[in-house]
Design a protein around this motif. Structure first.
Motif, mmCIF file in Angstrom:
data_model
loop_
_atom_site.group_PDB
_atom_site.id
_atom_site.type_symbol
_atom_site.label_atom_id
_atom_site.label_comp_id
_atom_site.label_asym_id
_atom_site.label_seq_id
_atom_site.Cartn_x
_atom_site.Cartn_y
_atom_site.Cartn_z
ATOM 1 N N LYS A 9 -23.054 -1.279 16.706
ATOM 2 C CA LYS A 9 -21.719 -2.328 17.769
ATOM 3 C C LYS A 9 -20.523 -2.152 16.615
ATOM 4 N N ASP A 10 -19.409 -2.006 17.581
ATOM 5 C CA ASP A 10 -18.060 -3.159 17.374
ATOM 6 C C ASP A 10 -17.562 -1.813 16.388
ATOM 7 N N ILE A 11 -17.825 -0.314 16.468
ATOM 8 C CA ILE A 11 -17.576 0.317 15.085
ATOM 9 C C ILE A 11 -15.617 0.562 15.416
ATOM 10 N N VAL A 12 -15.381 0.382 14.471
ATOM 11 C CA VAL A 12 -13.395 0.986 14.407
ATOM 12 C C VAL A 12 -13.257 1.888 13.112
ATOM 13 N N THR A 23 -5.790 4.184 14.132
ATOM 14 C CA THR A 23 -7.154 3.913 14.734
ATOM 15 C C THR A 23 -7.400 5.025 15.313
ATOM 16 N N VAL A 24 -8.471 5.030 15.237
ATOM 17 C CA VAL A 24 -9.211 6.491 16.386
ATOM 18 C C VAL A 24 -10.596 6.091 17.191
ATOM 19 N N LEU A 25 -11.221 5.109 16.795
ATOM 20 C CA LEU A 25 -12.091 4.346 17.100
ATOM 21 C C LEU A 25 -12.057 3.484 17.164
ATOM 22 N N ASN A 26 -12.034 1.808 18.063
ATOM 23 C CA ASN A 26 -11.245 1.039 18.583
ATOM 24 C C ASN A 26 -12.770 0.265 19.472
ATOM 25 N N GLN A 27 -13.581 -0.317 18.508
ATOM 26 C CA GLN A 27 -14.589 -1.942 19.058
ATOM 27 C C GLN A 27 -15.497 -0.581 20.205
ATOM 28 N N VAL A 28 -15.887 0.646 19.266
ATOM 29 C CA VAL A 28 -16.497 1.124 20.002
ATOM 30 C C VAL A 28 -18.861 0.487 19.383
ATOM 31 N N SER A 29 -19.735 0.341 20.910
ATOM 32 C CA SER A 29 -20.289 -0.084 20.795
ATOM 33 C C SER A 29 -21.323 1.069 21.390
ATOM 34 N N LEU A 30 -22.644 1.857 20.984
ATOM 35 C CA LEU A 30 -23.666 2.832 21.373
ATOM 36 C C LEU A 30 -24.844 2.756 21.184
ATOM 37 N N GLU A 31 -25.709 3.140 22.404
ATOM 38 C CA GLU A 31 -27.122 2.662 22.242
ATOM 39 C C GLU A 31 -27.961 4.680 22.086
ATOM 40 N N VAL A 32 -28.801 4.485 21.812
ATOM 41 C CA VAL A 32 -29.127 6.472 21.964
ATOM 42 C C VAL A 32 -30.678 5.840 21.365
ATOM 43 N N ILE A 60 -17.986 7.822 7.354
ATOM 44 C CA ILE A 60 -18.249 6.672 7.779
ATOM 45 C C ILE A 60 -17.243 5.846 8.440
ATOM 46 N N ALA A 61 -18.026 4.638 9.367
ATOM 47 C CA ALA A 61 -16.389 3.902 10.325
ATOM 48 C C ALA A 61 -16.114 2.595 9.601
ATOM 49 N N SER A 62 -14.560 2.695 9.532
ATOM 50 C CA SER A 62 -14.478 1.243 8.712
ATOM 51 C C SER A 62 -14.795 0.236 9.070
ATOM 52 N N SER A 63 -15.280 0.109 9.864
ATOM 53 C CA SER A 63 -16.170 -1.827 10.278
ATOM 54 C C SER A 63 -16.728 -1.288 11.260
ATOM 55 N N GLY A 64 -18.206 -2.348 11.817
ATOM 56 C CA GLY A 64 -18.155 -2.214 12.716
ATOM 57 C C GLY A 64 -20.024 -2.616 11.941
ATOM 58 N N GLU A 65 -20.870 -2.539 12.907
ATOM 59 C CA GLU A 65 -22.195 -2.420 12.445
ATOM 60 C C GLU A 65 -23.181 -0.494 12.852
ATOM 61 N N LYS A 218 -12.010 7.662 25.569
ATOM 62 C CA LYS A 218 -11.057 7.865 25.516
ATOM 63 C C LYS A 218 -9.752 6.961 24.881
ATOM 64 N N ASP A 219 -9.088 7.319 24.210
ATOM 65 C CA ASP A 219 -7.919 7.031 23.298
ATOM 66 C C ASP A 219 -8.876 6.152 23.212
ATOM 67 N N GLY A 220 -10.376 6.168 22.208
ATOM 68 C CA GLY A 220 -10.417 5.961 21.148
ATOM 69 C C GLY A 220 -11.900 4.957 21.377
ATOM 70 N N LYS A 221 -12.250 4.638 23.051
ATOM 71 C CA LYS A 221 -12.907 3.641 23.228
ATOM 72 C C LYS A 221 -13.643 4.312 24.330
ATOM 73 N N ILE A 222 -14.864 4.544 24.723
ATOM 74 C CA ILE A 222 -15.797 3.872 25.820
ATOM 75 C C ILE A 222 -15.266 3.395 26.540
ATOM 76 N N HIS A 223 -15.023 3.696 27.975
ATOM 77 C CA HIS A 223 -14.564 3.594 29.158
ATOM 78 C C HIS A 223 -15.806 3.361 30.317
ATOM 79 N N ASN A 224 -16.480 3.839 30.439
ATOM 80 C CA ASN A 224 -17.517 3.599 31.579
ATOM 81 C C ASN A 224 -18.573 4.554 30.788
ATOM 82 N N PHE A 225 -19.580 4.383 31.361
ATOM 83 C CA PHE A 225 -21.124 5.057 31.232
ATOM 84 C C PHE A 225 -21.869 5.346 33.387
#
Length: 226
Positions: A9-12, A23-32, A60-65, A218-225
């Protein structure tokens, strides 16, 4: 009920470069969930490799869950991360990362030696895994005596040692010709049918289409599924 193996959740993730912050990853959320076959698709520099490293507890992520197989990764020490990594994730790399002086069976058994298993039992398990990936007749061949596709099968067998909860494959067909790459993808589909959860990192849309779900980075964000 299936377990949620990856819950982000909201991985930065950022790196400090002097006075600047990249910033390489910006507010990335993912469930598998367990049993899924997911492809993470993106061009070079998109952040997908950083995402893979965080999933695999290499970084390790800089922030997020981030919860991995029920473990709160953000609160782990380096030693605890190594334990989770060895228990939960089986890694498969583009360049195979095999020990060149040793046979296929020794390469697969090597992680078992590190865990203290005796040679007889380690070789027995390694032999079974090599049969599983279609190399039952190549157990005593060294990497240079095997084709690229066969070397990748050895690395997949090695990743299966210890029955990890997730197989994490980084561009596993990137060093192979299209025929060998297609065969490796068919093997992944078979392993997924057997219940293995697979997260595959790739820049190739045709490879990604083999998975059951595509995540586009793309550009550190999840754009679409897709």
């Amino acid at each position: 009920m299936k377990q949620k193996l990856i819950d982000m959740k909201d991985i930065v993730k950022f790196y400090k470069m002097g006075k600047n912050k990249l910033t390489v990853l910006n507010q990335v959320s993912l469930e598998v969930e367990e049993g899924e076959f997911v492809a993470v698709l993106g061009p070079s520099g998109s952040g997908k490799s950083t995402l893979m490293n965080i999933i695999g507890c290499i970084d390790i992520a800089s922030s997020g869950e981030f919860t991995l197989a029920g473990e709160n990764i953000m609160k782990k020490s380096e030693d605890e991360l190594a334990h989770v990594r060895n228990k939960v994730v089986g890694f498969i790399f583009q360049r195979f990362n095999l020990l060149p002086k040793y046979t296929a069976i020794h390469n697969v058994a090597f992680p078992l030696f590190l865990r203290g298993l005796n040679k007889k039992d380690a070789y027995r398990e390694a032999s079974e895994l090599l049969k599983k990936v279609g190399l039952g007749d190549r157990v005593n061949h060294k990497p240079m005596e095997l084709s690229g596709g066969q070397q990748q099968r050895v690395s997949i067998a090695r990743a299966l040692v210890g029955k990890p909860k997730i197989l994490l494959a980084d561009e596993p067909t990137g060093a192979l010709d299209s025929k060998s790459g297609g065969e490796i993808m068919e093997l992944f589909l078979e392993l997924n049918k057997d219940g293995n959860t697979i997260v595959l990192i790739t820049h190739d849309l045709e490879i990604a289409k083999k998975a059951h779900r595509i995540i586009h980075v793309k550009d550190g964000k999840i754009h679409n599924f897709l």
